[in-house]
Structure formats: structure tokens, C-alpha cells
Enzyme design. Structure first.
Site, short mmCIF file in Angstrom:
data_model
loop_
_atom_site.label_atom_id
_atom_site.label_comp_id
_atom_site.label_asym_id
_atom_site.label_seq_id
_atom_site.Cartn_x
_atom_site.Cartn_y
_atom_site.Cartn_z
N GLN B 237 0.84 -1.21 0.00
CA GLN B 237 0.00 0.00 0.00
C GLN B 237 0.87 1.26 0.00
OE1 GLN B 237 -3.17 -2.04 2.99
NE2 GLN B 237 -3.66 0.07 2.55
N ARG B 384 -9.58 -0.50 7.13
CA ARG B 384 -10.44 0.48 6.48
C ARG B 384 -10.80 1.59 7.45
NH1 ARG B 384 -14.26 -1.23 1.88
NH2 ARG B 384 -14.67 0.72 0.85
N CYS B 385 -9.77 2.14 8.08
CA CYS B 385 -10.02 3.26 8.96
C CYS B 385 -8.75 4.05 9.11
CB CYS B 385 -10.54 2.83 10.32
SG CYS B 385 -9.27 2.49 11.54
N GLU B 760 -13.18 5.24 4.11
CA GLU B 760 -13.29 4.52 5.36
C GLU B 760 -14.50 4.90 6.20
OE1 GLU B 760 -8.55 3.91 5.38
OE2 GLU B 760 -9.37 5.61 6.41
#
Lengths: 288, 806
Positions: B237, B384-385, B760
Site C-alpha cells: 500500500q 479500512r479506517c 473509510e
């Protein structure tokens, strides 16, 4: 998730398949749809040196009716069970149960024979076959023998099937026309094994149950034929008190594992709830 | 003008710029199975690596014997910690300031920990060899429960830290303690509690789960020994960070390391950190001189690489009788597993958890987080935050519901009463953030009106009465969640990763014929950057998005960036893109002025070119200007038309939203059915509404999974339970509720295009909405708080404990 080495066989007749199995004994395993065996091989929980693919044997497929018995070839897929007009008319509970197994992709490949022969307590068809009082035709080097589904399962993955035998077909007595039926399955999601499930077939005469058969999925290390629950319900008018007793009888024979689906106590109770709900639907469907 | 001249609207539409529901260009290859993932890579002579893993959660490793494995034809090498010590890589630094074993160095700290790395000609041989490596273990007492981690007699997990009283984030108070992180005013908060009319206190756990991307973590490392160059393809990522870390660890100069992240099949925070598989592949390639591929399987992914959450939050709120909140106190026990391998900005041991005051105007607050070691896999990533924001949002949104219950107030009304007001922005929170913009009241009222909130409450009341009369076995819950996110890490004044400031970057090159190649420091894992980045450029410089190629993931060609996670791409790289584009537009203006023989101040920008003020017929399109930039630039001006921008954001951005969940629960089975789910998101300026909607659908589906059953469990001896898709809950289309989406738009005042990021939000806001719906349903039976996950058996048990089974 990488299997060990094995030799792949694809015989074209039952005799040939049985000969290969007899040759290799415990080191060979028959392969049908592969949805249990292949993942176990990938996890190296199973490591057969010889894999005998039954997919090339044409005689193992098909559904036929002979008098009061319907015979289903072991390699008949769940999808073919759902699509069968004969089963829809005479044994609709089979299609109803098949639809609750996994997802369409798996049902195109997964077979009835594999589902009942593997001895996995999570499989749905074994309890259904016990409910229907089906028999399994087992073919070995010495020919055929029949074993009742109710006597086939010994423990998880242990069955009456000998290593050199193949389960070639399933024979099911056709229930009376107008019978009621239901397969109730509680599961966490599509593709999961049952938290608990119940199969019920019954016939009604006036307001009275003249026959009732109950079996349970995945609440013990084998499928469970709930004979006492069936007996309690037979002859009753399905009054609340009788149902309560039958449910208690069904719950009493469960011995579920505690796992991600819930603790044993929950799964036992869910077996009871599934019986209750299957009974309600079956009774509604039964034509007196 | 003749009839063929396009109208302004047509010219605008042709750009497919910001606000356009442009179809995702990457989907052309994805939907045809033509994506290019790491595991698609096949290099000549490539070998395969795979791990021997520990069956025990806590044990000494007394002996590793690879003799039999090495005899197997096709096995090239078996690496152990002893081999890695030769290159000083038996341990590696984590992003959180801890160190982590690459391969078991004398002991193992969690089940499935990497013990030895087998290198073989193919994956089958590698797996056969794994079975032949003999490892002797001596079992040690196992510590699973974080609440027992700091008991006096708790086993020592990290002998390497023995006697170290100072950790990366301050003093350590126990051998299994990692850090204490304290924010806010303790005395002032205590005073607020002493003076409060009403207080509540609840321990709210956010269980351990996992990002579980469709593609697991994997890499191919290839060392070119002749030129001394290392190329690593991987599921990264943040490719540039991996390059810098690889250079620091391997001492290969950074310019001789090439990191390439090809297509990535989902990341969700799982692919931010560095894992033993990467290090071992690189070392094995350096040793053998041939490429090494490592591909994690699903069980390895779920059981070892980067779990998320495992936060146990004791929340207390002080309030007046009228519902006005006066203070917030939170203590967190953070279970980090065997190593602190959180992927947070380096100075933030609990991420941005201090956003825990949420959308409410708390005059004072105090927060303390204790990080501890246990015999579980390391991680604690932002699934996802944005760095512990999901945990914070869950904590405050549950706590507000519990306060509403105690006050006998409606939870939506309680929230509205305490919202930060529009005129208070920019708003200084009690725990140190400056919220950039927001209009919470408008969003909340729109959501409540749309879903018919008051009517639902009336229906719920009727249903409760019917339940009490025995007419139904179903109970109804309405989940309210109003979250404020903090994303866009981040400003260099407070955000860095291993010392590298968390800026991001963009480079845009306009070709002579008016098409564009652009490269960014971010890396899409499914977010659709190839589509949306082109839309920003299209609007800014008037070249159709279809003529703009976006490229990411190759550290040789892309400008240095910190990558994609924490919803930072749009707030940070999105700004860099706009600013790089504006540099190009400024130069284009000078070229156009020269072409039109006017002063550049006499020109107006008009969609896709410049026109002379008061004489719109006199205009030059960007296409014409691009040609001129290479053909006949103004005298004294450098030819060419390209720009680079590095953007250091002045502040975070603060997206927010109002989510409502309506649920029916069968008390006899515990099965919960989501009847309606409505999500209103305000992410500021909306670049591509279709992609936003897709992001919201994806994040809500994850939130649904997490709240309703997705869990990494351990038994009492540290066996990881359910680390396969048989048990780990990934909902299918059948289980997934229908999503209703909506929006308001409150642009960020400090962002060049006003965008805030959205990826997110649905996970952050969704989890409390589901959990609040469940808790709301059980409230009338006397329940205050039921811990997640809310799978059927736990809800059945809750119903049973509350006497609902008679």
C-alpha cells in the site's frame, strides 16, 4: 494449502474403480465432487496416495423410479437433484435440502453420493436420507450390499463403507402422496454448515399424524435419526404439549460440539427450534 | 459560431471531470481477468519460499533440524533466525517503534509464527519440505487475556525487553506493558465528573478482527548480483516506504532498489506494514541470486499478518440532567499481540484515537491508553479506517446511546443537543484536534426525515408492547450513528513514518498532442485512482479524463509518496494533484497570452482553454497550448508542459455522516435481520459520485460483517480459531443488507478542491450503527450494553440472560 503428491486415476467402470481401490487399500480414496476431500488434502489432513475420480463412470449418474423406490446414482449432482421433475413430484424435500447446500457453483459439482458417503456430520443429505429411510448401495470386490442410512454412520468420517467399496447409489422408498415435508436449516451464511438443521416427513389422516419421521444435521458427530421424537408425534394431533415433548426428545439425543457456530447449549436448543419450525411447515404442506 | 461548435455544457461534459459519474477505467482489465497481480509474475529461474510455522502460542524453540527437508529433491535452502543473524535481519523494526522477530529467535510468541523459511523449486516441494523440518518446542505458559497481561505473575513474553523501563512511547510499568499514552486534562475532567448531574460508565470492547483482502500478502524479490540492484514486486500500500525500509535494513543504496506494486486485490490496512515474508524473500534472493516468490495462503493471512482492533475501552460521560455533556473519560486496554506492529504514524501509539470526543462539544476530556503484549499475532492495523478512528467512533457512539438510555432521552435528540454547531468551526476539540468544517445538524435532520425516524420509533414502541403480550417473538432495534472521522495523515508537524513526513505527491506531464501521463505517490488497491485522479486533472487543466493516463506503484517513476491508507489519498495526494495541475495551468496561461498577443491578465479560464476577456471568440484550447509549449514557447520560457507537486497538508480533514440501521431480531434463534440501512455521508467535494457510492457499499458491508460476527478468536491456550473462510464471516450478497446512500456537501476549507476522503467512513460509522441497533432492540428488556460481535448465538444468549426465553 498445497496438497501432497498423489496418483490420479479416472476409471470408466465401477468394476475398474473397485479394482483400483482394492489394490491400494487405505492409500486410495474415491473422489466425487471433491468439496470435502480436496480441501482436506490441501490442509494435509488427508493425504491419499491414489485418488480415484468417479466422474468418468456414466452408470453412476441418473435418477430413476422402480415401483415404490426411487434410485439416485451416486454421482448425481445437487443441481441435478434440484432440476429433477421426478424428485419435485415425488420427493420434493430433496430439492428443498439441496438448495440449502452451499451455493449454485458448488451444487453444479457436489454430488449426493459424496455428500452421504464422506461421513462429515456437517453434510445435510445424511440426516435427510435417515429421515426418508433410504438405503445405500455399496459395491465392492465381492459385489453389492445394501446398508440402511440409519445404520451407516458410526462416528465423524467413520461409516460402514469399507475402503475397497464405493457407494454407487441411494435407494429411497417413495413417501405417500400428499405427505408433508420440510428441511429447516439455521446457518451463519451461504456456504456454511448448519448450526442445526432438521428434516421432517409426515403424513396426516384427518387431523392426526399417521406417520412422522425426524432427523437432525450437525448436532452430533453423526447425523441423528430422532426416532423417539417421530414416535411421539405419530398418532398425535400436533397439539402444543405433544410438540413440546417431541422437541425435548429431539434435543435430548443431540451432542453438538461448541464451535464458531455457538456453544453446545445453543446448538441443542436450535435443533429443537428447527424441529418445531420444520414440523409447522410440514404439517401445513400435508394433505389429509 | 457554426452548428458544429460544441456548447459550454458539451465541452464540460467531454472532460468527464470532477462530479462526473465516470466509469472506472481499471475495470476494463479487472472484469476481463486481465489484471496484473504479484502472483501473475513469472520470472526465469524463480524459486518459491514458504514458512514452517509454530503450532504453539508460546514456546521455546530448542532445536531446528532441516536435514531431512534439505534431502528432498528440489529444496534449495532452509533459512532460520541463525542464518538471518549473519545479515543482521533476525529481527526487524516495526512502524510502532518496537522490534519484531523475522524468524523465531529462540522462542515463539503466537501460533503460526514464522519459524523457518523453506526455498524450493516450486510450491508443492516447498510445502512437502515444511513437513520434513523438525522443530523441537518447549511449551511456556500462554497469555491470551489482555486483562491478565499485567498481573504480577503473568508470563514474561519478551525477554529481549527485560529491564527496559523506557519504551518507544515513554515508561513501561510491567514486563508485558508497551506504553501508556495520555491526552487531555485529567483534573478538569475529574472536576466535570464531580459536578455532574448524571454519569455513565461502560467497558466497551471492540473485538479482534482482520482486514482480509481478497488477495493475500505476497512478493517477488529479485537480486541482480552483477549490478547490485534489488527489485521487489509486492502487495504494498506504500511502495516508497517499503523501498526506504528495505534500503535501511539491507544497506543496499536506495537508488539501487526498485519497488513495484502492481495491481492489488484489496488492502484495507493489511498491506501497509513489512512482514517476515518480504524480508525472507529478499534475503533468499540475495543468497541465491535468483528471484524468490512468496505467496501467503488464506489461513496464514488471517492468523499472522496484521489483525485489527482488539481495543477494550472503558468510557465514562458526565452530563447535566438536560443531556448536555460536560466531560468524557476513556481508558483503553490495547491488545497488541506479541510485538507492537501497529501501522500508525510513528508518534501516535494509539493512532488518532483522541478523536473519541466525536461530533460532540465536550468542554473537557481525558484519555489514557495502555498497550500490552499477549500471545497473539501482532498488528493492530487500521482496517479500512484512519488509525484507531473506528475504535474511537464505536466507543463514543455506544457511550452516547448508553447516556441517552440513562437520561431517558431519545439517542438522536441527545446527539443533536450536543453537536458541535456550524458556527463553531474550525472547532478545537478537548483532546487536541482542530475540526476543519462541518454541518452536523443539517445532515442529521436530513437523515432523520428521510428514514422517517419518529415513525420508526412509534412502530418500535408498538412492537415492544406486542412482544410483551406474547404476540411476536421478534424485537426491533433502531441504530443511530453520527460519526466524525479524522483522515488525511498528515501534516508534517505531527505525522511521520520512521521519520519521513507524511506528505504526498503528483507529477503531471502534458504531451505535445495534448494527452497526459501522471504519476502519484499513492497506490490504489481498488479505490479507482486511475479514474478519479484523471478527473481532478481534467477539471483543473481542461484535458479530457480519457486522454489522461494515471500510473502508480513504481518507485522508479512515481514521485516519493507515503501511499494509500487511512483515507489519505484524496486529502493529501488529491491536493498535490490539483496543485501540480494548477502549475501547468499557470504556465499554459502565459503561453496562451503569447499566442493571443495579450497580457496573461487579460485572459479568463474557460473549461478547457483560455479566452480573452470580453472577446470569447479569441481563445486557445489546452490542446493548442500544449502543442505550442513544445513547438513555439514564448521567448525566454522553458519549453515543455509538466509539473511536480509535493503537498504537506496544513490540517487533517474531518468527514462525517449520519447512519441509521433498522433491525429485527428473532429472540428464539438470535438471528438478526437488517430491514433498512441508510447512510448519509459528507466527504466534502465529491469527485466521482459513483465511486463514492461503491466505496460506501464496500465499507458498509465490512462494517456489517464486523459488527455481526467477523472475529479472530483464540482459545485459552492461544490456538487461533476460525482463521479460514469457513468461520471468518465474509458476507455474501445473500446476507448483505440493501444500502440506501445519501449525502450533504461541506467542503474542507483548507483543501485545494475541498475534498475530504470517504473510503473509510462507512466502516467507521457503520459498525456503531449496527451495534447500536442491536443494543437498542434489547434495551426495553433491561439491557445496557451487549459486546460485539453480534452473531446469532450471542444474541440468543443475551435474550436468554434477559429472560426473553421465558
Amino acid at each position: 494449502m498445497i496438497p501432497g503428491e498423489f496418483t490420479y486415476h479416472r476409471p470408466s467402470s465401477v468394476a475398474e474403480a473397485v479394482a483400483i481401490l482394492a489394490n491400494h487399500g487405505d492409500e486410495a480414496r474415491p473422489l466425487s465432487g471433491g468439496h470435502s476431500l480436496i480441501p482436506m488434502m490441501k490442509l494435509r489432513m488427508a493425504a491419499p496416495e491414489h485418488l480415484v475420480d468417479l466422474g468418468g463412470i456414466a452408470t453412476l449418474k441418473g435418477i430413476s423410479e422402480d415401483g415404490d423406490t426411487i434410485t439416485i446414482g451416486a454421482m448425481t449432482t445437487q443441481h441435478e437433484l434440484i432440476a429433477s421433475d421426478l424428485l419435485s413430484a415425488k420427493l420434493p424435500i430433496i430439492g428443498e435440502t439441496s438448495r440449502l447446500i452451499a451455493d449454485p457453483q458448488i451444487r453444479y459439482v457436489g454430488t449426493l453420493g459424496g455428500n452421504v458417503a464422506n461421513g462429515d456430520p456437517g453434510n445435510d443429505m445424511p440426516a435427510l436420507m435417515q429421515c426418508l429411510d433410504a438405503s445405500y448401495v455399496l459395491t465392492g470386490p465381492d459385489g453389492e450390499r445394501q446398508v440402511a442410512a440409519r445404520a451407516f454412520y458410526e462416528a465423524a468420517y467413520f461409516t460402514a463403507l469399507a475402503p475397497e467399496e464405493i457407494l454407487t447409489s441411494v435407494r429411497i422408498p417413495v413417501p405417500a402422496a400428499g405427505h408433508g415435508y420440510a428441511y429447516e436449516k439455521l446457518k451463519r451464511k451461504v456456504g456454511d454448515y448448519a448450526t442445526a438443521a432438521a428434516a421432517i416427513v409426515l403424513t396426516m389422516n384427518g387431523g392426526t399424524v399417521s406417520m412422522c419421521s425426524v432427523a437432525l444435521t450437525n448436532v452430533a458427530d453423526t447425523p441423528l435419526f430422532a426416532s423417539e421424537a417421530g414416535q411421539i408425534l405419530t398418532g398425535s394431533t400436533l397439539d402444543a404439549e405433544t410438540i413440546k415433548r417431541a422437541v425435548a426428545a429431539a434435543e435430548a439425543i443431540t451432542q453438538p460440539a461448541s464451535d464458531g457456530r455457538g456453544p453446545a447449549e445453543y446448538r441443542t436448543k436450535m435443533a429443537g427450534i428447527m424441529v418445531e419450525r420444520a414440523l409447522a411447515r410440514a404439517a401445513e404442506r400435508a394433505r389429509s | 459560431m457554426n452548428d458544429m461548435t460544441p456548447t459550454r455544457e458539451q465541452r464540460e461534459a467531454a472532460l468527464e471531470g470532477m462530479g462526473c459519474k465516470r466509469k472506472r477505467v481499471e475495470d476494463i482489465r479487472f472484469t476481463q481477468g486481465k489484471g496484473n497481480y504479484v502472483d501473475d509474475l513469472k520470472l526465469p529461474g524463480m524459486l518459491f519460499g514458504d514458512f514452517v510455522r509454530s503450532p504453539y502460542a508460546h514456546a521455546k524453540v530448542t532445536k531446528i533440524d532441516a536435514t531431512e527437508a534439505l534431502k528432498l529433491p528440489g529444496v534449495i535452502a532452509v533459512l532460520t533466525a541463525e542464518d538471518l543473524k549473519g545479515v543482521n535481519l533476525a529481527w526487524m523494526p516495526t512502524l510502532a517503534g518496537d522490534v519484531q522477530m523475522v524468524l523465531a529467535d529462540g522462542k515463539v510468541l503466537y501460533q503460526n509464527q514464522e519459524v523457518a523459511f523453506v526455498v524450493a523449486e516450486n510450491r508443492y516441494i516447498a510445502d512437502d519440505a515444511i513437513q520434513l523440518v523438525e522443530v523441537e518446542y518447549e511449551e511456556l505458559p500462554v497469555l491470551v487475556d489482555p486483562f491478565k497481561s499485567m498481573d504480577a505473575d503473568a508470563p514474561v513474553l519478551r525477554p529481549d525487553l527485560e529491564g527496559k523501563t523506557e519504551g518507544a512511547h515513554g515508561p513501561r510499568k510491567h514486563h508485558n506493558h508497551i506504553f501508556t499514552w495520555e491526552v487531555g486534562d485529567k483534573d478538569e475532567t475529574s472536576r466535570a465528573f464531580a459536578e455532574a448531574d448524571v454519569t455513565i460508565k461502560e467497558m466497551i470492547s471492540y473485538h479482534r478482527t482482520h482486514p482480509s483482502p481478497l488477495e493475500t500478502c505476497q512478493c517477488v524479490a529479485s537480486m541482480d548480483k552483477v549490478n547490485g540492484e534489488l527489485t521487489v514486486w509486492g502487495t504494498f500500500q506504500a511502495p516508497h516506504v517499503i523501498r526506504t525500509v528495505a534500503s535501511l535494513l539491507s544497506t543496499i543504496p536506495e537508488h539501487k532498489i526498485h519497488v513495484i506494486a502492481p495491481d492489488i486485490g484489496g488492502g484495507f490496512g493489511n498491506k501497509v506494514g513489512a512482514y517476515p515474508g518480504y524480508i525472507c524473500s529478499i534475503v533468499a534472493s540475495i543468497v541465491t541470486g535468483v528471484p524468490i516468490k512468496w505467496v501467503e495462503d488464506r489461513m496464514e493471512n488471517l492468523s499472522t499478518t496484521s489483525f485489527a482492533r482488539d481495543y477494550h475501552m472503558t468510557a465514562e460521560i458526565a452530563a447535566k440532567n438536560d443531556g448536555t455533556v460536560t466531560g468524557l473519560k476513556v481508558h483503553v486496554l490495547a491488545d497488541h499481540g506479541g510485538f507492537d506492529a501497529c501501522a500508525d504514524p510513528s508518534k501516535w501509539p494509539a493512532g488518532f484515537f483522541n478523536i473519541v470526543t466525536g461530533s460532540y462539544d465536550f468542554p473537557t476530556a481525558h484519555l489514557e491508553v495502555d498497550g500490552v503484549y499477549t500471545n497473539k499475532a501482532p498488528g493492530g492495523v487500521a482496517y479500512r479506517c484512519s488509525f484507531r478512528v473506528t475504535e474511537a467512533a464505536y466507543c463514543i457512539e455506544r457511550a452516547m446511546d448508553i447516556l441517552a438510555q440513562k437520561l431517558g432521552m431519545d439517542p438522536a435528540d441527545l446527539r443533536i443537543k450536543n453537536f458541535v454547531k456550524p458556527e463553531q468551526f474550525p472547532y478545537q476539540s478537548a483532546l487536541g484536534w482542530e475540526y476543519d468544517s462541518g454541518d452536523y445538524h443539517t445532515a442529521m435532520h436530513k437523515a432523520m426525515d428521510t428514514i422517517g425516524y419518529r415513525e420508526l420509533r412509534a412502530e418500535q414502541k408498538a412492537k415492544q408492547e406486542a412482544f410483551r403480550r406474547g404476540e411476536t417473538r421478534e424485537i426491533m432495534g433502531i441504530g443511530v450513528s453520527f460519526f466524525t472521522e479524522i483522515v488525511g495523515a498528515g501534516p508534517s508537524k505531527n505525522c511521520d513514518i520512521l521519520g519521513v513526513a507524511m506528505f504526498d505527491s503528483a507529477e503531471i506531464r502534458v504531451h505535445p498532442t495534448g494527452s497526459v501521463i501522471s504519476r502519484m505517490g499513492t497506490k490504489s488497491q481498488g479505490q479507482g485512482h486511475e479514474t478519479t485522479w484523471a478527473q481532478i486533472i481534467a477539471t483543473e487543466i481542461g484535458i479530457p479524463a480519457a486522454d489522461i493516463m494515471v500510473e502508480e506503484g513504481n518507485t522508479d517513476t512515481a514521485p516519493y509518496g507515503l501511499g494509500t491508507y487511512g483515507s489519505r489519498s484524496t486529502p493529501v495526494a488529491g491536493a498535490a494533484i490539483a496543485l501540480a495541475a494548477r502549475k501547468i495551468r499557470n504556465k499554459a496561461q502565459m503561453i496562451a497570452a503569447h499566442m493571443l498577443e495579450v497580457s496573461e491578465y487579460d485572459l479568463d479560464w474557460d473549461i478547457d482553454g483560455f479566452q480573452v476577456k470580453g472577446n470569447p471568440q479569441a481563445r486557445k484550447s489546452m490542446k493548442e497550448i500544449a502543442w505550442a509549449a513544445y513547438h513555439a514557447p514564448p521567448p525566454g520560457m522553458e519549453p515543455g508542459l509538466e509539473a511536480v507537486s509535493y503537498y504537506d497538508p496544513p490540517n487533517m480533514t474531518y468527514p462525517f455522516g449520519a447512519y441509521f440501521c433498522v433491525m429485527d431480531i428473532d429472540v428464539d434463534t438470535g438471528v438478526a435481520k437488517t430491514r433498512r440501512f441508510y447512510a448519509l455521508d459528507d466527504c466534502g467535494t465529491r469527485i466521482n459520485p459513483m465511486i463514492i457510492e461503491g466505496q460506501v457499499h464496500g465499507g458498509l458491508t465490512e462494517a456489517f460483517a464486523i459488527a455481526m460476527g467477523q472475529e479472530i478468536r483464540y482459545d485459552e491456550i492461544g490456538n487461533v480459531m476460525g482463521a479460514s473462510f469457513m468461520d471468518f464471516f465474509i458476507p455474501t450478497a445473500v446476507e448483505t443488507p440493501h444500502w440506501e446512500t445519501d449525502h450533504t456537501v461541506t467542503p474542507s476549507p483548507h483543501h485545494p478542491i475541498g475534498a475530504k476522503g470517504v473510503g473509510e467512513s462507512p466502516n467507521v460509522g457503520g459498525v456503531p450503527a449496527f451495534s447500536n441497533a442491536v443494543n437498542d432492540a434489547f434495551q426495553f428488556l433491561g439491557s445496557t450494553h451487549i459486546q460485539m460481535p453480534h452473531d446469532a448465538w450471542r444474541l440468543w444468549q443475551a435474550a436468554k440472560n434477559l429472560g426473553a426465553h421465558g
